[in-house]
Design a protein around this motif. Structure first.
Motif, mmCIF file in Angstrom:
data_model
loop_
_atom_site.group_PDB
_atom_site.id
_atom_site.type_symbol
_atom_site.label_atom_id
_atom_site.label_comp_id
_atom_site.label_asym_id
_atom_site.label_seq_id
_atom_site.Cartn_x
_atom_site.Cartn_y
_atom_site.Cartn_z
ATOM 1 N N PRO A 93 -81.314 50.065 -27.212
ATOM 2 C CA PRO A 93 -79.928 49.572 -27.115
ATOM 3 C C PRO A 93 -78.956 50.612 -26.584
ATOM 4 C CG PRO A 93 -80.923 48.845 -29.170
ATOM 5 C CD PRO A 93 -81.909 49.775 -28.524
ATOM 6 N N GLU A 94 -79.123 51.873 -27.006
ATOM 7 C CA GLU A 94 -78.201 52.904 -26.505
ATOM 8 C C GLU A 94 -78.427 53.186 -25.028
ATOM 9 O OE1 GLU A 94 -81.519 54.967 -28.916
ATOM 10 O OE2 GLU A 94 -80.250 53.182 -29.035
ATOM 11 N N VAL A 95 -79.671 53.035 -24.558
ATOM 12 C CA VAL A 95 -79.948 53.228 -23.133
ATOM 13 C C VAL A 95 -79.320 52.106 -22.316
ATOM 14 C CG1 VAL A 95 -81.778 53.342 -21.399
ATOM 15 C CG2 VAL A 95 -82.057 54.525 -23.584
ATOM 16 N N ILE A 96 -79.423 50.871 -22.819
ATOM 17 C CA ILE A 96 -78.804 49.736 -22.122
ATOM 18 C C ILE A 96 -77.294 49.917 -22.039
ATOM 19 C CG2 ILE A 96 -78.355 47.258 -22.286
ATOM 20 C CD1 ILE A 96 -81.126 46.898 -23.445
ATOM 21 N N LYS A 97 -76.691 50.380 -23.131
ATOM 22 C CA LYS A 97 -75.241 50.609 -23.120
ATOM 23 C C LYS A 97 -74.872 51.689 -22.110
ATOM 24 C CE LYS A 97 -71.344 51.854 -26.070
ATOM 25 N NZ LYS A 97 -70.891 52.254 -27.431
ATOM 26 N N ALA A 98 -75.676 52.748 -22.049
ATOM 27 C CA ALA A 98 -75.383 53.824 -21.100
ATOM 28 C C ALA A 98 -75.519 53.329 -19.663
ATOM 29 C CB ALA A 98 -76.321 55.001 -21.342
ATOM 30 N N HIS A 126 -66.243 42.482 -16.850
ATOM 31 C CA HIS A 126 -67.169 41.365 -17.018
ATOM 32 C C HIS A 126 -68.403 41.528 -16.141
ATOM 33 C CE1 HIS A 126 -63.684 39.406 -18.939
ATOM 34 N NE2 HIS A 126 -64.568 38.611 -19.509
ATOM 35 N N VAL A 127 -68.218 42.088 -14.949
ATOM 36 C CA VAL A 127 -69.378 42.344 -14.087
ATOM 37 C C VAL A 127 -70.297 43.354 -14.745
ATOM 38 C CG1 VAL A 127 -70.094 43.263 -11.855
ATOM 39 C CG2 VAL A 127 -68.148 41.723 -11.979
ATOM 40 N N GLY A 128 -69.722 44.389 -15.374
ATOM 41 C CA GLY A 128 -70.547 45.373 -16.066
ATOM 42 C C GLY A 128 -71.332 44.765 -17.210
ATOM 43 N N LYS A 129 -70.728 43.795 -17.911
ATOM 44 C CA LYS A 129 -71.435 43.148 -19.016
ATOM 45 C C LYS A 129 -72.636 42.350 -18.540
ATOM 46 C CE LYS A 129 -67.375 42.791 -22.032
ATOM 47 N NZ LYS A 129 -66.434 41.865 -22.710
ATOM 48 N N ARG A 130 -72.608 41.908 -17.300
ATOM 49 C CA ARG A 130 -73.749 41.143 -16.780
ATOM 50 C C ARG A 130 -75.006 41.992 -16.764
ATOM 51 N NH1 ARG A 130 -71.293 38.025 -11.424
ATOM 52 N NH2 ARG A 130 -69.352 37.303 -12.391
ATOM 53 N N LEU A 131 -74.862 43.263 -16.397
ATOM 54 C CA LEU A 131 -76.041 44.135 -16.380
ATOM 55 C C LEU A 131 -76.577 44.318 -17.793
ATOM 56 C CD1 LEU A 131 -77.942 46.046 -14.838
ATOM 57 C CD2 LEU A 131 -76.318 47.876 -15.327
ATOM 58 N N GLY A 132 -75.690 44.596 -18.759
ATOM 59 C CA GLY A 132 -76.153 44.768 -20.130
ATOM 60 C C GLY A 132 -76.845 43.522 -20.654
ATOM 61 N N LYS A 133 -76.291 42.352 -20.372
ATOM 62 C CA LYS A 133 -76.901 41.104 -20.829
ATOM 63 C C LYS A 133 -78.239 40.865 -20.153
ATOM 64 C CE LYS A 133 -76.774 37.242 -23.170
ATOM 65 N NZ LYS A 133 -76.858 37.249 -24.647
ATOM 66 N N ALA A 134 -78.310 41.150 -18.860
ATOM 67 C CA ALA A 134 -79.563 40.948 -18.131
ATOM 68 C C ALA A 134 -80.667 41.876 -18.651
ATOM 69 C CB ALA A 134 -79.344 41.174 -16.635
#
Length: 644
Positions: A424-429, A389-397
């Motif tokens: 989008p692929e850069v954000i996921k990476a 969930h912490v990792g998802k915060r970066l992607g959402k931000a």
């Protein structure tokens, strides 16, 4: 040419199939009891790499599968059979708890149940002699007036003399209830079919069904029995947890739990919800709470009386309140908080356990309410974050800042197809790099250094490079530090960085990386735990109570009790469930349950290997690339929130 291609595909499939058979054969040969042990994350030292999902390497052109953040290359997985004793999956560990010292259920020696076309039985009687008239004229009939649900009344008559020789029911009886009816309702609740599914099944199979009121009566009786069944399962789970904490000499054990809530309906308008507390070391559910704000009697009789006569309503409600199904009042979003307060407030009295830390997502309201409750005077409940969930915060931000800057005046384009943009692929990476930076380190300073190394490394150029935070040495994932350690000139940043960020993007996302690398946040991630166990338990429960169907509290309680028992101890809990309902456990029930446990263990052992994890990541990346290729070729036909 086509023939060669088809032959190649067939050969490749055959190899994959044979490899799979070899894995299953190796798993069957190496099945052994697995002792409970501490999670690898809690035993690992800062210098030892922690396991985590594979993500692309920012130093390599996409796509490259390599160990994330530490970026150490891993050898290609061998095609030999997998040694399943190297890893111990959660399912194997929990089933190992169940197999140690648990008595076998008594198995009935009666014939197994089956579905029979009664017409096929008539030839068995047509050739038998009537004991009265001695003529071969016996017939098999059904007395529809005595039928009860799935229990059929069979009568043997003589067509010559008209005598009724014998009669019987196709099901045994426990008290006033036929076993086949109780078993059918239990199966419908355990599989998620419900009354509608059972009726459809009966329609296709040409067998009688149960009236919806009869089904509701059976459901209520099973729900009452489930309270006893659930109490025994949780008692057994708590005993296994206490055995894992034998180093604590006090009667009350201090344990770490992962807590999460879930709702029976998607969205934020659900009438029912649950909360689960899972012990971190053993992976067993130690307590749960079922909450619902709906009562069918209150929604019908109560509302009618309230409109007609308030005094009658008050008298009716005073007598109905002890039996009211609703045990929660408030918005659906508050069910998770209410469930946590109930679970923590009774932990010592009910289980002699203290839940001193709670691993959860970013819900700050729950932990603040627990602190206000203060269930353990003198001992504060610590909040720990789920790494995923912490990792998802970066992607959402990162997604939010791209949207915000595109709507700002003047407009700033951070996304797009340009070099170094936040695609989008850069954000996921970047999200994967950030998550694994936390997974691979056990102290806050090393976590923070690894997080900032992501941004500094990806935004470096030949003219302005910042690799101070990158790991040093010849085995470093950073091409720059690796070249310096070997005394060689580093190559070009354009050729060696697979996830570049331009200076404009780096300047705007640096505050986000700084905010998500504070000591307070990273300090709550030192356990390096996730809520994967909670998500898995939710899937087991909602498979028995589908979210697209509205159910009452009784159905939900049955689904949760069976799901918790299945999650903790496998299919043997189903046999305990039948025993609780006073239903005999037959040979087929035991055989199918043992096979289901075996399949679960084999699949979980295979899925827990590094080869399987890497293969899943490769498949996910391939699907994403294929979808992007199709969008680039044919265009994007669906955009969320978009219209003509």
């Amino acid at each position: 040419m086509n023939l060669k291609q088809d032959t190649h595909k067939t050969t490749t499939f055959g190899k994959k199939y044979r490899s799979r058979r070899q894995q299953l054969r190796a798993a069957r040969q190496s099945r052994a009891s697995c002792k409970p042990r501490v999670s690898p994350q809690s035993e690992a030292s800062p210098s030892s790499p922690l396991p985590g999902p594979s993500v692309p390497n920012p130093d390599s052109p996409q796509p490259v599968i390599i160990d994330p953040v530490t970026q150490t290359s891993t050898p290609t997985p061998s095609t030999q059979g997998i040694d399943h004793d190297v890893v111990c999956s959660a399912s194997k560990r929990k089933l190992g708890y169940n197999n140690s010292g648990s008595p076998d259920q008594e198995v009935s020696t009666l014939l197994p149940s089956t579905i029979v076309e009664l017409e096929t039985l008539k030839p068995l009687f047509s050739g038998l002699l009537c004991p009265t008239c001695c003529s071969p004229s016996l017939s098999l009939e059904s007395n529809e007036h005595r039928n009860s649900g799935l229990a059929i009344s069979l009568v043997v008559k003589c067509e010559s003399c008209g005598d009724q020789l014998s009669s019987t029911m196709t099901s045994s009886k426990s008290g006033s209830v036929f076993d086949v009816n109780r078993r059918a309702v239990a199966a419908a609740c355990a599989t998620g079919m419900g009354h509608a599914g059972l009726s459809n099944f009966s329609e296709i199979m040409n067998v009688p069904s149960l009236h919806h009121k009869t089904f509701a009566v059976h459901t209520t009786a099973i729900s009452d029995k489930c309270s006893i069944f659930s109490r025994d399962i949780l008692k057994k789970s708590v005993q296994k947890v206490k055995e894992a904490y034998q180093e604590q000499t006090s009667d009350v054990k201090d344990i770490h739990v992962s807590f999460d809530g879930s709702w029976q309906k998607r969205g934020h308008t659900s009438k029912s919800g649950i909360g689960l507390a899972i012990e971190r070391k053993t992976g067993l559910i130690v307590d749960y709470e079922v909450l619902t704000s709906y009562c069918p009697q209150c929604a019908t009789t109560g509302k009618r009386l309230e409109r007609e006569n308030i005094l009658k309503y008050e008298r009716w409600f005073s007598s109905h309140k002890p039996f009211c199904s609703a045990n929660y009042e408030g918005p659906s979003g508050g069910m998770e908080k209410e469930a946590a307060l109930s679970i923590w407030s009774r932990s010592i009295l009910k289980h002699q356990l203290r839940y001193v830390s709670m691993i959860s997502d970013g819900d700050a309201k729950t932990i603040s309410e627990l602190h206000a409750l203060d269930p353990y005077p003198g001992t504060s409940v610590q909040k720990h974050e789920c790494v995923n969930h912490v990792g998802k915060r970066l992607g959402k931000a990162l997604q939010n800042i791209v949207t915000e800057k595109s709507k700002a005046k003047p407009k700033i384009t951070l996304g797009g197809k340009g070099h170094g943009k936040l695609r989008p692929e850069v954000i996921k990476a970047l999200q994967g790099y950030y998550t694994n930076a936390i997974r691979k380190h056990t102290s806050v300073p090393t976590m923070k250094q690894a997080v900032m190394a992501i941004l500094d490394h990806c935004s470096s150029t030949d003219e302005d490079h910042h690799h101070e935070n990158c790991p040093k040495g010849e085995d470093s994932w950073c091409f720059f530090q690796k070249a310096e350690a070997r005394g060689l000139p580093p190559g070009s940043h354009v050729d060696n960085i697979g996830t570049p960020l331009c200076q404009l993007v780096a300047d705007h996302v640096r505050p986000i990386f700084t905010r998500l690398s504070t000591d307070d946040l990273l300090g709550r991630c030192v356990l390096q735990s996730t809520q994967n166990a909670n998500e898995s338990a939710h899937a087991v429960i909602w498979a028995r109570c589908p979210k697209h169907q509205f159910v009452h509290r009784n159905r939900l309680s049955i689904a949760v009790a069976i799901g918790v028992a299945e999650f903790n101890f496998g299919a043997s809990s189903s046999r305990d469930f039948l025993t609780t309902l006073n239903l005999p456990v037959g040979r087929e029930t035991k055989r199918r349950g043992e096979k289901r446990d075996h399949t679960r263990t084999v699949k979980s052992q295979v899925a827990a290997t590094e080869k399987a994890k890497k293969y899943r990541q490769i498949k996910a990346d391939a699907r994403q690339r294929e979808e992007q290729r199709m969008i680039d070729t044919y265009g994007e036909f669906y955009v969320s929130g978009g219209g003509d």
